[in-house]
Design an enzyme around this catalytic site. Structure first.
Site: not given
Ligand code: ADP
Ligand SMILES: Nc1nc2c(ncn2[C@H]2C[C@H](O)[C@@H](COP(=O)(O)O)O2)c(=O)[nH]1
Length: 207
Positions: A12, A14, A16, A18-19, A86
């Site tokens: 969902p 936030g 993480g 992409t990180t 991502d």
């Protein structure tokens, strides 16, 4: 899994994605495919009035992802280059089933299947699950203005929708490996051993 490794990081808003996708790509020496968010012309309007803007937004995401994944398939995967992304195209259905209603939802479903059924899908999904508290903290940390007033009930619903979607994918696509990461307990940014544990699980599935 596919002969050429194709890994999607999901979860969902936030969580993480992409990180972690960026870290995995660097570690595994693979190109990373990232969602384009900042140039999306509908996102800020959508968060102000979901019912009014959901169809335009979902179609925009679908068309962009279809193009990006089609290019990735022809230019990288079919040429033998592994990829970390991502996102997974399936997220379009997770969101649209929640934000669209009636005829628009039905039309969107049909278009989704026409566009995506023959796309090459990732063989591995790294699914980051996290609590509402963690997601809200990360959304605040990222600081995108249009996300700051996000309705907590919407985010909580998405957490549950992701859980159901991953459980259903495990049944309908048993050839896809789903690696679940507990995003509350596993801090792959601050704790090198947590990241190493995720890398080890991914490597096990792609080698
Ligand atoms: N494990 C983590 N610990 C602390 N902060 C994190 C962690 N993972 C991501 N972040 C931060 O949280 C925010 C959201 O991460 P991001 O990768 O953009 O999430 P997503 O792509 O899933 O929406 C960013 O500011 C990022 O730096
Ligand atoms: N309604 C939808 N919103 C979406 C979709 N994909 C992403 N998003 C939103 C959520 C965030 O505000 C932003 C970036 O997503 P991250 O998960 O990368 O933070 O875009 C979608 O398909 N439908």
């Amino acid at each position: 899994m596919n002969q050429v490794p194709f890994i999607a990081v999901e979860g969902p808003i936030g969580a993480g994605k992409t990180t972690l996708a960026t870290m995995l790509a660097a570690e595994l020496n693979m190109p990373v495919l990232k969602e384009i968010v900042e140039e999306n012309p509908f996102l800020d309007k959508f968060y102000q009035n979901i019912d009014e803007w959901s169809f335009q937004l979902e179609m925009f995401f679908l068309c962009n992802r279809y193009k990006q994944l089609g290019d990735t398939e022809s230019q990288l995967i079919r040429q033998g280059t592994p990829v970390v992304s991502d996102y997974h195209i399936y997220k379009n259905l997770i969101f649209s089933e929640r934000t669209l209603k009636g005829r628009e939802r039905e039309k969107y479903r049909q278009i989704y299947h026409v566009l995506t059924d023959d796309l090459t899908k990732p063989g591995v999904i790294v699914y980051i699950k996290a609590s509402l508290e963690t997601l809200l903290a990360r959304i605040a940390k990222r600081g995108r203005s249009f996300e700051q007033a996000m309705d907590e009930a919407y985010l909580q619903q998405l957490i549950e929708d992701y859980e159901s979607a991953m459980a259903s994918l495990a049944v309908t696509e048993p050839q896809t490996t789903i690696i679940t990461v507990d995003g509350d307990a596993m801090d792959f940014v601050a704790e090198p051993q947590h990241f190493a544990a995720i890398v080890a699980q991914v490597k096990e599935r792609i080698t």
